[in-house]
Design a protein around this motif. Structure first.
Motif, PDB file in Angstrom:
ATOM      1  N   VAL A 182       0.851  -1.185   0.000  1.00 53.08           N
ATOM      2  CA  VAL A 182       0.000   0.000   0.000  1.00 53.08           C
ATOM      3  C   VAL A 182       0.887   1.235   0.000  1.00 53.08           C
ATOM      4  CG1 VAL A 182      -1.754   1.289   1.265  1.00 53.08           C
ATOM      5  CG2 VAL A 182      -1.818  -1.218   1.233  1.00 53.08           C
ATOM      6  N   GLN A 183       0.619   2.132  -0.910  1.00 51.58           N
ATOM      7  CA  GLN A 183       1.341   3.406  -0.926  1.00 51.58           C
ATOM      8  C   GLN A 183       0.416   4.527  -0.479  1.00 51.58           C
ATOM      9  OE1 GLN A 183       2.960   3.620  -4.945  1.00 51.58           O
ATOM     10  NE2 GLN A 183       4.891   2.756  -4.239  1.00 51.58           N
ATOM     11  N   LEU A 184       0.932   5.383   0.376  1.00 49.87           N
ATOM     12  CA  LEU A 184       0.172   6.499   0.910  1.00 49.87           C
ATOM     13  C   LEU A 184       0.925   7.791   0.603  1.00 49.87           C
ATOM     14  CD1 LEU A 184      -0.613   4.984   4.429  1.00 49.87           C
ATOM     15  CD2 LEU A 184      -2.098   4.980   2.416  1.00 49.87           C
ATOM     16  N   VAL A 185       0.226   8.757   0.041  1.00 51.69           N
ATOM     17  CA  VAL A 185       0.850  10.024  -0.324  1.00 51.69           C
ATOM     18  C   VAL A 185       0.034  11.176   0.256  1.00 51.69           C
ATOM     19  CG1 VAL A 185       1.631  11.505  -2.190  1.00 51.69           C
ATOM     20  CG2 VAL A 185       1.759   9.017  -2.444  1.00 51.69           C
ATOM     21  N   GLU A 186       0.655  11.900   1.173  1.00 53.25           N
ATOM     22  CA  GLU A 186       0.002  13.048   1.788  1.00 53.25           C
ATOM     23  C   GLU A 186       0.231  14.310   0.954  1.00 53.25           C
ATOM     24  OE1 GLU A 186       1.889  10.621   5.224  1.00 53.25           O
ATOM     25  OE2 GLU A 186       2.454  11.311   3.231  1.00 53.25           O
ATOM     26  N   SER A 187      -0.709  15.240   1.055  1.00 53.33           N
ATOM     27  CA  SER A 187      -0.573  16.540   0.408  1.00 53.33           C
ATOM     28  C   SER A 187      -1.387  17.560   1.174  1.00 53.33           C
ATOM     29  CB  SER A 187      -1.040  16.480  -1.056  1.00 53.33           C
ATOM     30  OG  SER A 187      -2.405  16.130  -1.123  1.00 53.33           O
ATOM     31  N   GLY A 188      -1.124  18.833   0.884  1.00 49.55           N
ATOM     32  CA  GLY A 188      -1.910  19.887   1.480  1.00 49.55           C
ATOM     33  C   GLY A 188      -1.234  20.663   2.593  1.00 49.55           C
ATOM     34  N   GLY A 189      -0.035  20.266   2.958  1.00 48.28           N
ATOM     35  CA  GLY A 189       0.669  20.994   3.997  1.00 48.28           C
ATOM     36  C   GLY A 189       1.133  22.357   3.533  1.00 48.28           C
ATOM     37  N   GLY A 190       1.571  23.163   4.491  1.00 46.19           N
ATOM     38  CA  GLY A 190       2.065  24.496   4.152  1.00 46.19           C
ATOM     39  C   GLY A 190       2.120  25.389   5.359  1.00 46.19           C
ATOM     40  N   LEU A 191       2.254  26.674   5.092  1.00 43.63           N
ATOM     41  CA  LEU A 191       2.336  27.683   6.143  1.00 43.63           C
ATOM     42  C   LEU A 191       0.962  28.324   6.330  1.00 43.63           C
ATOM     43  CD1 LEU A 191       3.983  29.547   8.054  1.00 43.63           C
ATOM     44  CD2 LEU A 191       4.425  30.990   6.045  1.00 43.63           C
ATOM     45  N   VAL A 192       0.538  28.415   7.563  1.00 37.27           N
ATOM     46  CA  VAL A 192      -0.759  29.016   7.873  1.00 37.27           C
ATOM     47  C   VAL A 192      -0.625  29.838   9.145  1.00 37.27           C
ATOM     48  CG1 VAL A 192      -1.529  26.969   9.126  1.00 37.27           C
ATOM     49  CG2 VAL A 192      -3.224  28.537   8.169  1.00 37.27           C
ATOM     50  N   GLN A 193      -1.393  30.917   9.231  1.00 37.68           N
ATOM     51  CA  GLN A 193      -1.343  31.754  10.427  1.00 37.68           C
ATOM     52  C   GLN A 193      -2.136  31.133  11.568  1.00 37.68           C
ATOM     53  OE1 GLN A 193      -2.717  35.653   9.292  1.00 37.68           O
ATOM     54  NE2 GLN A 193      -0.711  36.226   8.464  1.00 37.68           N
ATOM     55  N   PRO A 194      -1.774  31.449  12.787  1.00 36.23           N
ATOM     56  CA  PRO A 194      -2.575  30.963  13.929  1.00 36.23           C
ATOM     57  C   PRO A 194      -4.037  31.342  13.767  1.00 36.23           C
ATOM     58  CG  PRO A 194      -0.528  31.912  14.708  1.00 36.23           C
ATOM     59  CD  PRO A 194      -0.594  32.212  13.234  1.00 36.23           C
ATOM     60  N   GLY A 195      -4.902  30.376  14.084  1.00 41.92           N
ATOM     61  CA  GLY A 195      -6.337  30.587  13.907  1.00 41.92           C
ATOM     62  C   GLY A 195      -6.849  30.180  12.548  1.00 41.92           C
ATOM     63  N   GLY A 196      -5.938  29.887  11.640  1.00 44.56           N
ATOM     64  CA  GLY A 196      -6.318  29.517  10.285  1.00 44.56           C
ATOM     65  C   GLY A 196      -6.689  28.054  10.149  1.00 44.56           C
ATOM     66  N   SER A 197      -6.993  27.680   8.911  1.00 43.25           N
ATOM     67  CA  SER A 197      -7.412  26.310   8.605  1.00 43.25           C
ATOM     68  C   SER A 197      -6.580  25.745   7.467  1.00 43.25           C
ATOM     69  CB  SER A 197      -8.895  26.282   8.213  1.00 43.25           C
ATOM     70  OG  SER A 197      -9.717  26.702   9.266  1.00 43.25           O
ATOM     71  N   LEU A 198      -6.536  24.439   7.464  1.00 43.31           N
ATOM     72  CA  LEU A 198      -5.812  23.719   6.408  1.00 43.31           C
ATOM     73  C   LEU A 198      -6.446  22.348   6.280  1.00 43.31           C
ATOM     74  CD1 LEU A 198      -3.333  24.754   4.809  1.00 43.31           C
ATOM     75  CD2 LEU A 198      -1.883  23.446   6.375  1.00 43.31           C
ATOM     76  N   ARG A 199      -6.495  21.815   5.076  1.00 45.15           N
ATOM     77  CA  ARG A 199      -6.989  20.457   4.879  1.00 45.15           C
ATOM     78  C   ARG A 199      -5.908  19.610   4.231  1.00 45.15           C
ATOM     79  NH1 ARG A 199     -12.012  17.868   1.401  1.00 45.15           N
ATOM     80  NH2 ARG A 199     -10.598  18.256  -0.356  1.00 45.15           N
ATOM     81  N   LEU A 200      -5.581  18.539   4.905  1.00 46.66           N
ATOM     82  CA  LEU A 200      -4.618  17.582   4.374  1.00 46.66           C
ATOM     83  C   LEU A 200      -5.358  16.444   3.694  1.00 46.66           C
ATOM     84  CD1 LEU A 200      -2.114  17.291   7.364  1.00 46.66           C
ATOM     85  CD2 LEU A 200      -2.195  19.002   5.528  1.00 46.66           C
ATOM     86  N   SER A 201      -4.740  15.900   2.655  1.00 45.31           N
ATOM     87  CA  SER A 201      -5.280  14.743   1.960  1.00 45.31           C
ATOM     88  C   SER A 201      -4.252  13.629   1.974  1.00 45.31           C
ATOM     89  CB  SER A 201      -5.615  15.095   0.507  1.00 45.31           C
ATOM     90  OG  SER A 201      -6.558  16.128   0.419  1.00 45.31           O
ATOM     91  N   CYS A 202      -4.744  12.417   1.905  1.00 47.16           N
ATOM     92  CA  CYS A 202      -3.863  11.255   1.822  1.00 47.16           C
ATOM     93  C   CYS A 202      -4.468  10.303   0.793  1.00 47.16           C
ATOM     94  CB  CYS A 202      -3.724  10.584   3.174  1.00 47.16           C
ATOM     95  SG  CYS A 202      -2.820   9.016   3.125  1.00 47.16           S
ATOM     96  N   ALA A 203      -3.776  10.139  -0.306  1.00 48.56           N
ATOM     97  CA  ALA A 203      -4.235   9.251  -1.366  1.00 48.56           C
ATOM     98  C   ALA A 203      -3.576   7.883  -1.208  1.00 48.56           C
ATOM     99  CB  ALA A 203      -3.883   9.837  -2.731  1.00 48.56           C
TER     100      ALA A 203
END
Length: 119
Positions: A2-23
């Motif tokens: 099984v291969q798992l590949v994450e994406s969606g990381g980055g820099l965000v300010q405190p209080g912000g939102s981010l969504r990570l994906s894993c295919a």
């Protein structure tokens, strides 16, 4: 295998939102319990949350409960981590993992994606 590949990381300010994906690769994604973990600089890897095979059941670490949400799309072989109200202490490399045997342990891991929470 099984291969798992994450994406969606980055820099965000405190209080912000981010969504990570894993295919995930493989035809039997819906049979895997999926989890998210993280490792902050200088610290050990820690559990973030997990989701059951069909997605009806989730559990979270106390540090992220109420702010993070795990979901999955079995038709797309993808699991998500929605992160809201981010704090500087959420800064870490985030990993997704799969339990393909049902014994409660994660046996496949992605390479991780970096999330930095900073102003």
């Amino acid at each position: 295998q099984v291969q798992l590949v994450e994406s969606g990381g980055g820099l965000v300010q405190p209080g912000g939102s981010l969504r990570l994906s894993c295919a995930a690769s493989g035809r039997t994604f819906s049979s895997y319990v999926m989890g998210w973990f993280r490792q902050a600089p200088g610290k050990e890897r820690e559990f973030v949350g997990r989701i059951s095979r069909i997605g009806f059941t989730t559990s979270y670490a106390d540090a992220v409960k109420g702010r993070f949400t795990i979901s999955r799309d079995n038709a797309q072989n993808t699991v998500y981590l929605q992160m809201n109200s981010l704090k500087p202490e959420d800064t870490a490399v985030y990993y997704c993992a799969a339990d393909t045997t049902g014994n409660g342990g994660m046996d496949y891991w992605g390479k991780g994606t970096l999330v930095t929470v900073s102003s």
